[in-house]
Design a protein around this motif. Structure first.
Motif, PDB file in Angstrom:
ATOM      1  N   VAL A 180      10.894 -37.782 -10.427  1.00  0.00           N
ATOM      2  CA  VAL A 180      10.887 -36.898  -9.251  1.00  0.00           C
ATOM      3  C   VAL A 180       9.975 -35.703  -9.499  1.00  0.00           C
ATOM      4  O   VAL A 180       9.190 -35.308  -8.617  1.00  0.00           O
ATOM      5  N   VAL A 181      10.044 -35.134 -10.699  1.00  0.00           N
ATOM      6  CA  VAL A 181       9.195 -33.990 -11.033  1.00  0.00           C
ATOM      7  C   VAL A 181       7.725 -34.393 -10.996  1.00  0.00           C
ATOM      8  O   VAL A 181       6.889 -33.720 -10.371  1.00  0.00           O
ATOM      9  N   GLY A 182       7.391 -35.508 -11.659  1.00  0.00           N
ATOM     10  CA  GLY A 182       5.999 -35.944 -11.725  1.00  0.00           C
ATOM     11  C   GLY A 182       5.425 -36.285 -10.358  1.00  0.00           C
ATOM     12  O   GLY A 182       4.350 -35.804  -9.983  1.00  0.00           O
ATOM     13  N   ILE A 183       6.147 -37.103  -9.602  1.00  0.00           N
ATOM     14  CA  ILE A 183       5.667 -37.509  -8.278  1.00  0.00           C
ATOM     15  C   ILE A 183       5.675 -36.326  -7.318  1.00  0.00           C
ATOM     16  O   ILE A 183       4.732 -36.130  -6.532  1.00  0.00           O
ATOM     17  N   GLY A 184       6.722 -35.499  -7.378  1.00  0.00           N
ATOM     18  CA  GLY A 184       6.821 -34.350  -6.484  1.00  0.00           C
ATOM     19  C   GLY A 184       5.675 -33.371  -6.674  1.00  0.00           C
ATOM     20  O   GLY A 184       5.097 -32.877  -5.693  1.00  0.00           O
ATOM     21  N   LEU A 185       5.308 -33.091  -7.917  1.00  0.00           N
ATOM     22  CA  LEU A 185       4.211 -32.159  -8.175  1.00  0.00           C
ATOM     23  C   LEU A 185       2.882 -32.698  -7.667  1.00  0.00           C
ATOM     24  O   LEU A 185       2.042 -31.950  -7.159  1.00  0.00           O
ATOM     25  N   MET A 186       2.683 -34.011  -7.799  1.00  0.00           N
ATOM     26  CA  MET A 186       1.438 -34.599  -7.292  1.00  0.00           C
ATOM     27  C   MET A 186       1.382 -34.550  -5.769  1.00  0.00           C
ATOM     28  O   MET A 186       0.325 -34.312  -5.179  1.00  0.00           O
ATOM     29  N   SER A 221       3.261 -46.517 -17.591  1.00  0.00           N
ATOM     30  CA  SER A 221       3.679 -46.970 -16.255  1.00  0.00           C
ATOM     31  C   SER A 221       3.966 -45.788 -15.330  1.00  0.00           C
ATOM     32  O   SER A 221       3.557 -45.781 -14.157  1.00  0.00           O
ATOM     33  N   ALA A 222       4.650 -44.761 -15.844  1.00  0.00           N
ATOM     34  CA  ALA A 222       4.949 -43.586 -15.023  1.00  0.00           C
ATOM     35  C   ALA A 222       3.665 -42.831 -14.681  1.00  0.00           C
ATOM     36  O   ALA A 222       3.495 -42.363 -13.545  1.00  0.00           O
ATOM     37  N   TRP A 263      11.226 -24.292  -7.852  1.00  0.00           N
ATOM     38  CA  TRP A 263      12.314 -23.431  -8.320  1.00  0.00           C
ATOM     39  C   TRP A 263      13.546 -24.240  -8.717  1.00  0.00           C
ATOM     40  O   TRP A 263      14.193 -23.940  -9.729  1.00  0.00           O
ATOM     41  N   MET A 264      13.847 -25.279  -7.959  1.00  0.00           N
ATOM     42  CA  MET A 264      15.086 -26.007  -8.161  1.00  0.00           C
ATOM     43  C   MET A 264      14.962 -27.197  -9.115  1.00  0.00           C
ATOM     44  O   MET A 264      15.944 -27.573  -9.753  1.00  0.00           O
ATOM     45  N   VAL A 265      13.776 -27.781  -9.227  1.00  0.00           N
ATOM     46  CA  VAL A 265      13.660 -29.064  -9.928  1.00  0.00           C
ATOM     47  C   VAL A 265      12.769 -29.023 -11.169  1.00  0.00           C
ATOM     48  O   VAL A 265      13.085 -29.656 -12.178  1.00  0.00           O
ATOM     49  N   VAL A 266      11.676 -28.282 -11.114  1.00  0.00           N
ATOM     50  CA  VAL A 266      10.683 -28.354 -12.190  1.00  0.00           C
ATOM     51  C   VAL A 266      11.103 -27.484 -13.378  1.00  0.00           C
ATOM     52  O   VAL A 266      11.352 -26.283 -13.213  1.00  0.00           O
ATOM     53  N   PRO A 267      11.174 -28.058 -14.579  1.00  0.00           N
ATOM     54  CA  PRO A 267      11.570 -27.279 -15.761  1.00  0.00           C
ATOM     55  C   PRO A 267      10.370 -26.567 -16.383  1.00  0.00           C
ATOM     56  O   PRO A 267       9.221 -26.911 -16.108  1.00  0.00           O
ATOM     57  N   GLU A 268      10.656 -25.592 -17.221  1.00  0.00           N
ATOM     58  CA  GLU A 268       9.604 -24.964 -18.014  1.00  0.00           C
ATOM     59  C   GLU A 268       9.335 -25.849 -19.235  1.00  0.00           C
ATOM     60  O   GLU A 268      10.272 -26.225 -19.942  1.00  0.00           O
ATOM     61  N   THR A 269       8.070 -26.175 -19.468  1.00  0.00           N
ATOM     62  CA  THR A 269       7.739 -27.062 -20.593  1.00  0.00           C
ATOM     63  C   THR A 269       7.048 -26.324 -21.731  1.00  0.00           C
ATOM     64  O   THR A 269       6.812 -26.910 -22.787  1.00  0.00           O
ATOM     65  N   SER A 277      16.919 -31.896 -21.471  1.00  0.00           N
ATOM     66  CA  SER A 277      17.175 -31.073 -20.289  1.00  0.00           C
ATOM     67  C   SER A 277      16.996 -31.865 -18.997  1.00  0.00           C
ATOM     68  O   SER A 277      17.687 -31.615 -18.003  1.00  0.00           O
ATOM     69  N   LEU A 278      16.104 -32.845 -18.992  1.00  0.00           N
ATOM     70  CA  LEU A 278      15.830 -33.615 -17.790  1.00  0.00           C
ATOM     71  C   LEU A 278      16.826 -34.741 -17.557  1.00  0.00           C
ATOM     72  O   LEU A 278      17.149 -35.078 -16.427  1.00  0.00           O
ATOM     73  N   THR A 279      17.299 -35.326 -18.658  1.00  0.00           N
ATOM     74  CA  THR A 279      18.220 -36.462 -18.514  1.00  0.00           C
ATOM     75  C   THR A 279      19.671 -36.085 -18.715  1.00  0.00           C
ATOM     76  O   THR A 279      20.577 -36.844 -18.361  1.00  0.00           O
TER      77      THR A 279
END
Length: 211
Positions: free
Chosen positions: A11-17, A142-143, A189-195, A206-208
């Motif tokens: 969700v994070v990867g696809i959402g950011l794109m 694949s992701a 704000w709600m979904v993307v973590p700090e990396t 933290s993601l899983t």
């Protein structure tokens, strides 16, 4: 890749794109001359300055990303792009109302630079950085393929639709992009973590939710 534990990562990867493209950057870039023409700004001058501006702006994100972190830059980028789009829409609205029409071109041009300046510090490039950091080795290929496909497909959609949207309503087009920027702010704000500074193991925990 489609296991439940990787759901948020995808969700994070696809959402950011999707955010990167649906905020309208591709359409604005490809149709910048049409935007300048509509606003009354000299096309040749606008294209020249815009072209020069694009080169150093790409370095801005690289300078600040490891100092300020990914998440703050993405949030600032979403706010700035949304405000820039909103002000471009307001400029075209004032033009239609015949309020300061002689200044419409300047307002539009300045806010396009604001839009792309904020794009450069976050949403313009950081989704690719974050994508390389959040996917574990076993699903990285694949992701990564799905995320890249999402980026190119949504970019094509925006580029194809922009001209029709702009002909339909110049201010409406940019109000839509401003709304997407606002939704992007909520998503980040709600979904993307700090990396920044985190290992792959820490990110996966933290993601899983699996330690």
């Amino acid at each position: 890749m489609f296991q439940k534990k990787y759901r948020r990562t995808l969700v994070v990867g696809i959402g950011l794109m999707l955010i990167q493209q649906l905020c309208g950057a591709s359409g604005i870039t490809y149709y910048s001359n049409a935007i300048f023409r509509k606003s009354g700004f000299p096309e040749r001058l606008g294209s020249m300055i815009f072209g020069v501006f694009v080169i150093p702006k790409s370095l801005v994100g690289l300078i600040f990303v490891d100092r300020w972190g990914r998440r703050p830059l993405l949030l600032a980028s979403a706010v700035g792009m949304s405000i820039g789009s909103l002000l471009i829409g307001v400029s075209f609205t004032l033009q239609q109302m015949n309020v300061l029409p002689e200044l419409t071109g300047v307002f539009v041009f300045v806010n396009i630079l604001v839009y792309f300046g904020f794009s450069a510090i976050g949403i313009g490039g950081l989704p690719w950085v974050i994508m390389s950091e959040i996917f574990p080795i076993n699903i990285k290929v694949s992701a990564g393929t799905i995320v890249a496909l999402t980026s190119w497909t949504s970019g094509w959609f925006v580029s194809y639709a922009f001209n029709f949207m702009f002909e339909w309503s110049a201010p409406g087009t940019f109000y839509i992009f401003a709304a997407v920027g606002g939704l992007s702010l909520i998503f980040i704000w709600m979904v993307v973590p700090e990396t920044k500074g985190k290992s792959l193991e820490e990110l996966q925990a933290s993601l899983t939710g699996i330690n």
